[in-house]
Scaffold this motif. Sequence first.
Motif, PDB file in Angstrom:
ATOM      1  N   THR A  89       0.834  -1.207   0.000  1.00 42.61           N
ATOM      2  CA  THR A  89       0.000   0.000   0.000  1.00 42.61           C
ATOM      3  C   THR A  89       0.869   1.256   0.000  1.00 42.61           C
ATOM      4  N   ALA A  90       0.235   2.388  -0.234  1.00 43.86           N
ATOM      5  CA  ALA A  90       0.956   3.657  -0.197  1.00 43.86           C
ATOM      6  C   ALA A  90       1.479   3.947   1.210  1.00 43.86           C
ATOM      7  N   LEU A  91       0.737   3.539   2.243  1.00 42.13           N
ATOM      8  CA  LEU A  91       1.214   3.730   3.614  1.00 42.13           C
ATOM      9  C   LEU A  91       2.503   2.955   3.853  1.00 42.13           C
ATOM     10  N   TRP A  92       2.553   1.742   3.350  1.00 47.11           N
ATOM     11  CA  TRP A  92       3.771   0.944   3.488  1.00 47.11           C
ATOM     12  C   TRP A  92       4.940   1.620   2.786  1.00 47.11           C
ATOM     13  N   ASP A  93       4.708   2.138   1.614  1.00 48.66           N
ATOM     14  CA  ASP A  93       5.768   2.791   0.849  1.00 48.66           C
ATOM     15  C   ASP A  93       6.327   4.009   1.576  1.00 48.66           C
ATOM     16  N   ARG A  94       5.492   4.639   2.405  1.00 44.89           N
ATOM     17  CA  ARG A  94       5.928   5.828   3.143  1.00 44.89           C
ATOM     18  C   ARG A  94       6.794   5.490   4.348  1.00 44.89           C
ATOM     19  N   LEU A  95       6.762   4.262   4.795  1.00 47.53           N
ATOM     20  CA  LEU A  95       7.509   3.884   5.998  1.00 47.53           C
ATOM     21  C   LEU A  95       8.997   3.714   5.690  1.00 47.53           C
ATOM     22  N   SER A  96       9.818   4.119   6.634  1.00 46.38           N
ATOM     23  CA  SER A  96      11.261   3.901   6.510  1.00 46.38           C
ATOM     24  C   SER A  96      11.572   2.435   6.798  1.00 46.38           C
ATOM     25  N   PRO A  97      12.767   1.963   6.435  1.00 45.66           N
ATOM     26  CA  PRO A  97      13.142   0.580   6.776  1.00 45.66           C
ATOM     27  C   PRO A  97      13.014   0.287   8.274  1.00 45.66           C
ATOM     28  N   GLU A  98      13.362   1.275   9.097  1.00 49.23           N
ATOM     29  CA  GLU A  98      13.270   1.086  10.542  1.00 49.23           C
ATOM     30  C   GLU A  98      11.817   0.951  10.989  1.00 49.23           C
ATOM     31  N   GLN A  99      10.939   1.753  10.402  1.00 45.57           N
ATOM     32  CA  GLN A  99       9.520   1.666  10.739  1.00 45.57           C
ATOM     33  C   GLN A  99       8.922   0.342  10.279  1.00 45.57           C
ATOM     34  N   ARG A 100       9.333  -0.108   9.120  1.00 52.08           N
ATOM     35  CA  ARG A 100       8.827  -1.396   8.622  1.00 52.08           C
ATOM     36  C   ARG A 100       9.246  -2.529   9.556  1.00 52.08           C
ATOM     37  N   LEU A 101      10.505  -2.500   9.997  1.00 56.80           N
ATOM     38  CA  LEU A 101      10.996  -3.519  10.922  1.00 56.80           C
ATOM     39  C   LEU A 101      10.199  -3.479  12.223  1.00 56.80           C
ATOM     40  N   GLU A 102       9.943  -2.289  12.709  1.00 50.47           N
ATOM     41  CA  GLU A 102       9.175  -2.146  13.951  1.00 50.47           C
ATOM     42  C   GLU A 102       7.749  -2.648  13.776  1.00 50.47           C
ATOM     43  N   LEU A 103       7.178  -2.421  12.606  1.00 48.97           N
ATOM     44  CA  LEU A 103       5.811  -2.891  12.364  1.00 48.97           C
ATOM     45  C   LEU A 103       5.762  -4.422  12.317  1.00 48.97           C
ATOM     46  N   THR A 104       6.792  -5.054  11.762  1.00 51.51           N
ATOM     47  CA  THR A 104       6.807  -6.525  11.778  1.00 51.51           C
ATOM     48  C   THR A 104       6.820  -7.033  13.216  1.00 51.51           C
ATOM     49  N   LYS A 105       7.534  -6.340  14.090  1.00 49.52           N
ATOM     50  CA  LYS A 105       7.598  -6.768  15.490  1.00 49.52           C
ATOM     51  C   LYS A 105       6.236  -6.636  16.158  1.00 49.52           C
ATOM     52  N   HIS A 106       5.570  -5.517  15.936  1.00 47.11           N
ATOM     53  CA  HIS A 106       4.279  -5.302  16.587  1.00 47.11           C
ATOM     54  C   HIS A 106       3.193  -6.190  15.989  1.00 47.11           C
ATOM     55  N   GLU A 107       3.236  -6.434  14.694  1.00 55.26           N
ATOM     56  CA  GLU A 107       2.218  -7.313  14.108  1.00 55.26           C
ATOM     57  C   GLU A 107       2.389  -8.750  14.585  1.00 55.26           C
ATOM     58  N   ILE A 108       3.624  -9.252  14.639  1.00 56.56           N
ATOM     59  CA  ILE A 108       3.802 -10.620  15.140  1.00 56.56           C
ATOM     60  C   ILE A 108       3.448 -10.673  16.619  1.00 56.56           C
ATOM     61  N   GLY A 109       3.687  -9.577  17.337  1.00 56.20           N
ATOM     62  CA  GLY A 109       3.291  -9.529  18.744  1.00 56.20           C
ATOM     63  C   GLY A 109       1.783  -9.591  18.907  1.00 56.20           C
ATOM     64  N   SER A 110       1.052  -8.905  18.026  1.00 54.62           N
ATOM     65  CA  SER A 110      -0.410  -8.944  18.069  1.00 54.62           C
ATOM     66  C   SER A 110      -0.921 -10.334  17.722  1.00 54.62           C
ATOM     67  N   TYR A 144      -0.314   0.012  14.611  1.00 53.92           N
ATOM     68  CA  TYR A 144       0.071   1.051  13.649  1.00 53.92           C
ATOM     69  C   TYR A 144       0.558   2.313  14.360  1.00 53.92           C
ATOM     70  N   ARG A 145       0.015   2.568  15.548  1.00 55.34           N
ATOM     71  CA  ARG A 145       0.458   3.728  16.312  1.00 55.34           C
ATOM     72  C   ARG A 145       1.930   3.608  16.666  1.00 55.34           C
ATOM     73  N   ALA A 146       2.420   2.386  16.820  1.00 55.68           N
ATOM     74  CA  ALA A 146       3.815   2.161  17.200  1.00 55.68           C
ATOM     75  C   ALA A 146       4.794   2.667  16.157  1.00 55.68           C
ATOM     76  N   VAL A 147       4.336   2.844  14.896  1.00 56.67           N
ATOM     77  CA  VAL A 147       5.221   3.362  13.849  1.00 56.67           C
ATOM     78  C   VAL A 147       4.748   4.731  13.353  1.00 56.67           C
ATOM     79  N   GLY A 148       3.942   5.397  14.160  1.00 55.30           N
ATOM     80  CA  GLY A 148       3.558   6.766  13.850  1.00 55.30           C
ATOM     81  C   GLY A 148       2.378   6.919  12.915  1.00 55.30           C
ATOM     82  N   LEU A 149       1.613   5.850  12.697  1.00 56.39           N
ATOM     83  CA  LEU A 149       0.446   5.921  11.816  1.00 56.39           C
ATOM     84  C   LEU A 149      -0.824   6.070  12.629  1.00 56.39           C
TER      85      LEU A 149
END
Length: 298
Positions: free
Chosen positions: A55-76, A243-248
């Motif tokens: 998605t466009a939201l994904w494209d806007r995320l930095s590599p660091e934000q993407r990594l953090e989102l993988t952590k929070h999604e697997i945590g959920s 999503y809040r964890a990566v500023g969304l």
Amino acid sequence: MARVLQPKDRDKTAERLLDSSMRNSYDPDVDIDWDAPLVEGKSFMPEERVSLYGTALWDRLSPEQRLELTKHEIGSITSVGLWTEIVLMQLLARYAADLDPRSPHTHYALTEIGDETRHAIMFGKAIGRLGLPAYGPPRVVRTPAKLFGALIGGPAMFASVLVVEETTDRLQRSMLDDERIQPMIRMINRIHVVEEARHVRYAREELVRGVGSLGRRALELHRLVTAVVAHTVVNVLVHPAVYRAVGLDPREARAVALANPHHHETRRWMAEKIVPFLTEVGMIGGPSERIWQKAHLL
């Protein structure tokens, strides 16, 4: 397949599963190095399975934000998995209470409760080790689930268990040999995959035995319950707060995820093994099939 399965075969299957449990089980306290540091730069789940991927939201995320989102999604996902393990323990305990305590079939049900207890503790430790919130499902799901745990049995119980176990199993199996993923996550997945394979065998066979005895109206009820469980579980796997964890903005990001064709495809991919089986044995069909379609599992 198993329209030929008979109740007398239960103990034969249970004896094989008990033997496998004795020979091939894990102790997460011993088999996982909880003190090992996380590997810098490694992901916590495959990026292509993240809900916003593509998605466009994904494209806007930095590599660091993407990594953090993988952590929070697997945590959920892990938090929801932990909760479903506890619900399953309640279902199995109620199921076993009515069985012959001398039977290997009963002994395996009790063994599975022990497995699920270790899994729940393992998941809880993992969430704490990653420094994540205990996301889990919302109250609107937890409350009716208590009624489900107290009342539902038979084919709907086993089919619902299979939906939860086999969809998450597909995701976990995809990470076992993926060098992009954190070693701790891969080991947790390995333990869960090995032990859940026995649980799946037990539930599949018992579902096949039970569904053949249902009349038409009862079958539609069990189909409906299973479809509602499937729809509910896949919709709560990713908590909006991740999503809040990566500023969304959680509302915006969740809306984007729910409309994301790539995420829809991931759901269908996760259900690729269980949906054909449930269709074959008659647990998907009739009016409730639309619920599976709305959940993007068909």
